[in-house]
Enzyme design. Structure first.
Site, PDB file in Angstrom:
ATOM      1  N   ARG A  56      54.844 -10.507  96.673  1.00  0.00           N
ATOM      2  CA  ARG A  56      53.462 -10.592  97.766  1.00  0.00           C
ATOM      3  C   ARG A  56      52.935 -11.783  97.746  1.00  0.00           C
ATOM      4  O   ARG A  56      51.809 -11.553  98.425  1.00  0.00           O
ATOM      5  CB  ARG A  56      52.783  -9.220  97.266  1.00  0.00           C
ATOM      6  CG  ARG A  56      53.493  -8.002  97.049  1.00  0.00           C
ATOM      7  CD  ARG A  56      53.329  -7.047  98.350  1.00  0.00           C
ATOM      8  NE  ARG A  56      51.795  -7.010  98.563  1.00  0.00           N
ATOM      9  CZ  ARG A  56      51.300  -7.361  99.790  1.00  0.00           C
ATOM     10  NH1 ARG A  56      52.092  -7.957 100.766  1.00  0.00           N
ATOM     11  NH2 ARG A  56      50.115  -7.140 100.011  1.00  0.00           N
ATOM     12  N   HIS A  84      47.180  -1.195 108.162  1.00  0.00           N
ATOM     13  CA  HIS A  84      46.306  -0.412 107.018  1.00  0.00           C
ATOM     14  C   HIS A  84      46.083   0.848 107.785  1.00  0.00           C
ATOM     15  O   HIS A  84      45.142   0.635 108.802  1.00  0.00           O
ATOM     16  CB  HIS A  84      45.322  -1.178 106.475  1.00  0.00           C
ATOM     17  CG  HIS A  84      45.772  -2.432 105.572  1.00  0.00           C
ATOM     18  ND1 HIS A  84      44.809  -2.925 104.882  1.00  0.00           N
ATOM     19  CD2 HIS A  84      47.010  -2.916 105.301  1.00  0.00           C
ATOM     20  CE1 HIS A  84      45.237  -3.876 104.459  1.00  0.00           C
ATOM     21  NE2 HIS A  84      46.757  -3.987 104.531  1.00  0.00           N
ATOM     22  N   HIS A 115      46.745  -0.792  93.685  1.00  0.00           N
ATOM     23  CA  HIS A 115      45.570  -1.757  93.367  1.00  0.00           C
ATOM     24  C   HIS A 115      45.049  -2.098  91.640  1.00  0.00           C
ATOM     25  O   HIS A 115      44.227  -2.190  91.228  1.00  0.00           O
ATOM     26  CB  HIS A 115      44.182  -1.720  93.892  1.00  0.00           C
ATOM     27  CG  HIS A 115      43.894  -2.770  94.840  1.00  0.00           C
ATOM     28  ND1 HIS A 115      42.616  -3.426  94.341  1.00  0.00           N
ATOM     29  CD2 HIS A 115      44.302  -3.404  95.753  1.00  0.00           C
ATOM     30  CE1 HIS A 115      42.358  -4.602  95.086  1.00  0.00           C
ATOM     31  NE2 HIS A 115      43.350  -4.602  96.139  1.00  0.00           N
ATOM     32  N   ASP A 169      49.014   1.324  97.964  1.00  0.00           N
ATOM     33  CA  ASP A 169      48.547   0.331  97.122  1.00  0.00           C
ATOM     34  C   ASP A 169      47.810   0.749  96.041  1.00  0.00           C
ATOM     35  O   ASP A 169      46.835   1.740  96.430  1.00  0.00           O
ATOM     36  CB  ASP A 169      47.652  -0.813  97.951  1.00  0.00           C
ATOM     37  CG  ASP A 169      47.273  -1.912  97.251  1.00  0.00           C
ATOM     38  OD1 ASP A 169      47.594  -2.104  96.078  1.00  0.00           O
ATOM     39  OD2 ASP A 169      46.970  -3.128  97.702  1.00  0.00           O
ATOM     40  N   GLU A 185      52.771  -0.551  95.699  1.00  0.00           N
ATOM     41  CA  GLU A 185      52.143  -1.821  95.504  1.00  0.00           C
ATOM     42  C   GLU A 185      51.389  -2.154  94.281  1.00  0.00           C
ATOM     43  O   GLU A 185      50.319  -1.265  94.205  1.00  0.00           O
ATOM     44  CB  GLU A 185      51.576  -2.380  96.915  1.00  0.00           C
ATOM     45  CG  GLU A 185      50.880  -3.772  96.590  1.00  0.00           C
ATOM     46  CD  GLU A 185      50.342  -3.996  98.125  1.00  0.00           C
ATOM     47  OE1 GLU A 185      50.572  -3.455  99.131  1.00  0.00           O
ATOM     48  OE2 GLU A 185      49.383  -4.944  98.122  1.00  0.00           O
ATOM     49  N   GLU A 228      49.989 -10.249  94.834  1.00  0.00           N
ATOM     50  CA  GLU A 228      49.293 -11.001  95.688  1.00  0.00           C
ATOM     51  C   GLU A 228      48.213 -11.909  94.829  1.00  0.00           C
ATOM     52  O   GLU A 228      47.599 -12.693  95.604  1.00  0.00           O
ATOM     53  CB  GLU A 228      48.556  -9.799  96.614  1.00  0.00           C
ATOM     54  CG  GLU A 228      47.440  -8.883  95.678  1.00  0.00           C
ATOM     55  CD  GLU A 228      46.986  -7.728  96.780  1.00  0.00           C
ATOM     56  OE1 GLU A 228      48.010  -7.379  97.651  1.00  0.00           O
ATOM     57  OE2 GLU A 228      45.916  -7.536  96.635  1.00  0.00           O
ATOM     58  N   TYR A 231      38.759   2.009  96.739  1.00  0.00           N
ATOM     59  CA  TYR A 231      39.679   1.010  97.191  1.00  0.00           C
ATOM     60  C   TYR A 231      40.469   1.363  98.522  1.00  0.00           C
ATOM     61  O   TYR A 231      41.169   2.215  98.660  1.00  0.00           O
ATOM     62  CB  TYR A 231      40.653   0.396  96.101  1.00  0.00           C
ATOM     63  CG  TYR A 231      41.409  -0.673  97.030  1.00  0.00           C
ATOM     64  CD1 TYR A 231      40.898  -1.722  97.395  1.00  0.00           C
ATOM     65  CD2 TYR A 231      42.738  -0.348  97.472  1.00  0.00           C
ATOM     66  CE1 TYR A 231      41.784  -2.761  98.273  1.00  0.00           C
ATOM     67  CE2 TYR A 231      43.452  -1.038  98.235  1.00  0.00           C
ATOM     68  CZ  TYR A 231      43.038  -2.453  98.420  1.00  0.00           C
ATOM     69  OH  TYR A 231      43.948  -3.243  99.345  1.00  0.00           O
ATOM     70  N   TRP A 246      39.711  -3.712  89.716  1.00  0.00           N
ATOM     71  CA  TRP A 246      39.259  -3.225  91.005  1.00  0.00           C
ATOM     72  C   TRP A 246      40.687  -3.657  91.918  1.00  0.00           C
ATOM     73  O   TRP A 246      41.532  -3.615  92.248  1.00  0.00           O
ATOM     74  CB  TRP A 246      38.347  -3.972  91.454  1.00  0.00           C
ATOM     75  CG  TRP A 246      38.057  -3.779  92.917  1.00  0.00           C
ATOM     76  CD1 TRP A 246      37.533  -2.360  93.433  1.00  0.00           C
ATOM     77  CD2 TRP A 246      38.595  -4.441  94.341  1.00  0.00           C
ATOM     78  NE1 TRP A 246      37.443  -2.347  94.911  1.00  0.00           N
ATOM     79  CE2 TRP A 246      37.968  -3.530  95.311  1.00  0.00           C
ATOM     80  CE3 TRP A 246      39.010  -5.744  94.391  1.00  0.00           C
ATOM     81  CZ2 TRP A 246      38.396  -4.116  96.739  1.00  0.00           C
ATOM     82  CZ3 TRP A 246      39.349  -6.024  95.792  1.00  0.00           C
ATOM     83  CH2 TRP A 246      39.017  -5.008  96.826  1.00  0.00           C
ATOM     84  N   HIS A 271      51.299 -11.498 101.370  1.00  0.00           N
ATOM     85  CA  HIS A 271      49.912 -10.713 101.360  1.00  0.00           C
ATOM     86  C   HIS A 271      49.151 -11.227 102.826  1.00  0.00           C
ATOM     87  O   HIS A 271      49.271 -12.332 103.164  1.00  0.00           O
ATOM     88  CB  HIS A 271      49.126 -11.346 100.228  1.00  0.00           C
ATOM     89  CG  HIS A 271      47.931 -10.770 100.058  1.00  0.00           C
ATOM     90  ND1 HIS A 271      46.739 -11.451  99.390  1.00  0.00           N
ATOM     91  CD2 HIS A 271      47.617  -9.264 100.081  1.00  0.00           C
ATOM     92  CE1 HIS A 271      45.660 -10.574  99.246  1.00  0.00           C
ATOM     93  NE2 HIS A 271      46.260  -9.148  99.704  1.00  0.00           N
ATOM     94  N   GLU A 325      52.265  -8.331 105.837  1.00  0.00           N
ATOM     95  CA  GLU A 325      51.001  -7.509 106.029  1.00  0.00           C
ATOM     96  C   GLU A 325      50.133  -8.165 107.175  1.00  0.00           C
ATOM     97  O   GLU A 325      50.070  -9.335 107.061  1.00  0.00           O
ATOM     98  CB  GLU A 325      50.426  -7.460 104.633  1.00  0.00           C
ATOM     99  CG  GLU A 325      49.026  -6.647 104.747  1.00  0.00           C
ATOM    100  CD  GLU A 325      48.461  -6.861 103.125  1.00  0.00           C
ATOM    101  OE1 GLU A 325      48.488  -7.878 102.578  1.00  0.00           O
ATOM    102  OE2 GLU A 325      47.575  -5.773 103.037  1.00  0.00           O
ATOM    103  N   ASN A 341      38.804 -15.510  98.239  1.00  0.00           N
ATOM    104  CA  ASN A 341      37.891 -14.373  98.659  1.00  0.00           C
ATOM    105  C   ASN A 341      36.819 -14.142  97.554  1.00  0.00           C
ATOM    106  O   ASN A 341      37.307 -13.851  96.296  1.00  0.00           O
ATOM    107  CB  ASN A 341      38.670 -13.255  98.993  1.00  0.00           C
ATOM    108  CG  ASN A 341      37.930 -12.080  99.772  1.00  0.00           C
ATOM    109  OD1 ASN A 341      36.875 -12.330  99.688  1.00  0.00           O
ATOM    110  ND2 ASN A 341      38.545 -10.914 100.075  1.00  0.00           N
ATOM    111  N   ARG A 356      50.384   1.224 105.849  1.00  0.00           N
ATOM    112  CA  ARG A 356      50.037   1.492 104.663  1.00  0.00           C
ATOM    113  C   ARG A 356      49.042   2.592 104.594  1.00  0.00           C
ATOM    114  O   ARG A 356      47.978   2.444 105.585  1.00  0.00           O
ATOM    115  CB  ARG A 356      49.231   0.317 103.966  1.00  0.00           C
ATOM    116  CG  ARG A 356      49.199   0.298 102.415  1.00  0.00           C
ATOM    117  CD  ARG A 356      48.204  -0.834 101.938  1.00  0.00           C
ATOM    118  NE  ARG A 356      46.932  -0.874 102.214  1.00  0.00           N
ATOM    119  CZ  ARG A 356      45.891  -1.442 101.628  1.00  0.00           C
ATOM    120  NH1 ARG A 356      45.943  -2.325 100.777  1.00  0.00           N
ATOM    121  NH2 ARG A 356      44.692  -1.144 102.055  1.00  0.00           N
ATOM    122  N   ASP A 403      41.124 -11.912 104.626  1.00  0.00           N
ATOM    123  CA  ASP A 403      40.530 -13.091 104.035  1.00  0.00           C
ATOM    124  C   ASP A 403      41.743 -14.304 104.012  1.00  0.00           C
ATOM    125  O   ASP A 403      41.547 -15.431 103.695  1.00  0.00           O
ATOM    126  CB  ASP A 403      40.092 -12.738 102.692  1.00  0.00           C
ATOM    127  CG  ASP A 403      41.379 -12.012 101.907  1.00  0.00           C
ATOM    128  OD1 ASP A 403      41.264 -10.974 102.021  1.00  0.00           O
ATOM    129  OD2 ASP A 403      41.588 -12.575 101.053  1.00  0.00           O
TER     130      ASP A 403
HETATM  131 MG   LIG Z   1      47.469  -5.167  98.091  1.00  0.00          MG
END
Ligand SMILES: [Mg+2]
Length: 404
Positions: free
Chosen positions: A285, A122, A214, A212, A238, A264, A159, A404, A314, A341, A37, A147, A318
């Protein structure tokens, strides 16, 4: 049997996907997902310029030997571009091997260990009422676990709280320049427990809730968040800290009993060595697509199983239907499956990649088609060419770049 063609197909039916298609002299074909991605074309070059010439004439049944020769033979090991390319080859070879056997891939991985594969979806909202509506919609779609991500008062773009087009594609991932999100860790740490409190008050104690972080917290901040979320019994927290420092999870683990999920963005088992052998996490993940394929991911799950750590592949949009299909075969086969997921894909993506796996009542099944069970419509793929796209970047209130 010999490989006679290795073709890389790039398509953008809502977002970019990179697919490797191998063809044998007996007419069998195999597909592998090579989508990285935001850096898609780097893997296209890696495959077309450096890997495809090596594959012509190889026996596609030699999956392990081909994996080892691509991994060790490049000299430059690991990294997301290399491992996404190797993953595509590995998945395509397993696809061919299973088709040659006339069996769905999961049968070659030991057969089904369960009847179906539980997923989580999600839910997100710019504020708590919007999040509660989103949770309701995911429950109505059948998801058994959810999630939850929420906007944070005072922050503009956070995010996991994305604008979504009518066709289901994300606005975030199709920017010609990276979208800039903003961040304030203290505001996040204050707000997130109130999000869990509101969701538990609305939906009760039984619904499995995931969250998450992130990669944005220090170990002590992550331990603080874990402690604050403990009364709400999260299914997991996560990616609480940045992925590079495995030792950070020792500090998090000492401070909270919230289950931890990570990996991930990991490429190889070496990213997990400390985490697994010291039992610092509860779920691994990684995706087939970014971990070098079915072969190493199966080995990772077997390593994790020795420590009662479970799989949680994961599965954002994407991961193409090719990568998702390979994941669902593994999910059905491995004993230490945890959860999958699953975000689904746009209707157009589902036409480009017709697949045998099904999603019913929040559960996936790989289907019984030989191989991984995905057919690529190359004409439709060609009608939707690559579009430049970046993932967002994240900045603090004073402009400093943050994870990010
Ligand atoms: Mg994640």
């Amino acid at each position: 049997m010999k490989i006679v063609d290795a073709k890389v197909v790039v398509t953008s039916p809502g977002r970019n996907f990179v697919t490797l298609k191998l063809t044998t002299d007996e007419g069998l074909t195999g597909l592998g997902d090579a989508t990285l991605n935001g850096r898609e074309l780097s893997v296209v070059s890696y495959l077309q310029d450096h890997v495809a010439p090596l594959l012509i004439g190889l026996d596609p049944h030699r999956v392990e030997d081909t994996w080892q020769s691509l991994y060790r033979g490049a000299y430059w090991r690991r990294g997301p571009v290399t491992m996404a390319a190797i993953a595509a080859v590995d998945t395509a070879l397993w696809d061919i091997k299973a088709k040659a056997a006339g069996l769905p891939l999961y049968q070659l991985l030991g057969g089904a260990s369960r009847d179906r594969v539980a997923t989580y979806g999600h839910a997100s909202g710019r504020d708590i009422p919007e999040l509660l509506d989103s949770v309701r919609a995911r429950l109505a779609a059948g998801y058994p676990a959810i999630r939850i991500q929420s906007g944070i008062p005072g922050l503009k773009a956070v995010y996991g709280v994305t604008s979504t087009r009518d066709d289901g594609s994300s606005v975030l991932h199709q920017q010609a320049r990276p979208l800039v999100e903003d961040w304030d860790t203290d505001a996040y740490l204050r707000h997130t427990p109130t999000v869990f409190e509101a969701v538990r008050a609305e939906f009760g104690p039984e619904l499995p809730l995931l969250h998450d972080a992130h990669h944005r917290l220090t170990p002590i901040q992550a331990a603080r968040l874990g402690k604050d979320l403990e009364p709400y019994r999260p299914f997991w927290l996560e990616d609480c800290t940045p992925a590079e420092n495995q030792e950070a999870l020792r500090l998090v683990r000492q401070g909270t009993s919230v289950p931890l999920a990570i990996g991930e963005v990991f490429n190889t088992v070496y990213d997990y060595q400390t985490l697994i052998s010291e039992q610092l996490i509860d779920y691994v993940r990684s995706a087939v697509t970014h971990f070098g394929g079915v072969t190493p991911l199966r080995k990772l799950f077997d390593f994790a199983a020795q420590y009662q750590i479970k799989s949680a592949i994961h599965g954002p949009e994407d991961i193409s239907p090719v990568g998702m299909a390979a994941a669902v075969h593994l999910d059905l086969a491995v004993h230490n499956f945890g959860i999958q997921e699953y975000s689904g894909h746009t209707p157009l993506t589902e036409q480009v990649f017709r697949h045998a796996y099904t999603f019913t009542d929040g559960h996936l099944h790989p289907g019984e088609a030989p191989g991984i069970g995905v057919d690529l419509d190359e004409d439709l793929a060609a009608a939707h060419p690559y579009k430049a796209a970046y993932l967002p970047v994240n900045r603090l209130q004073d402009g400093t770049v943050h994870d990010w």
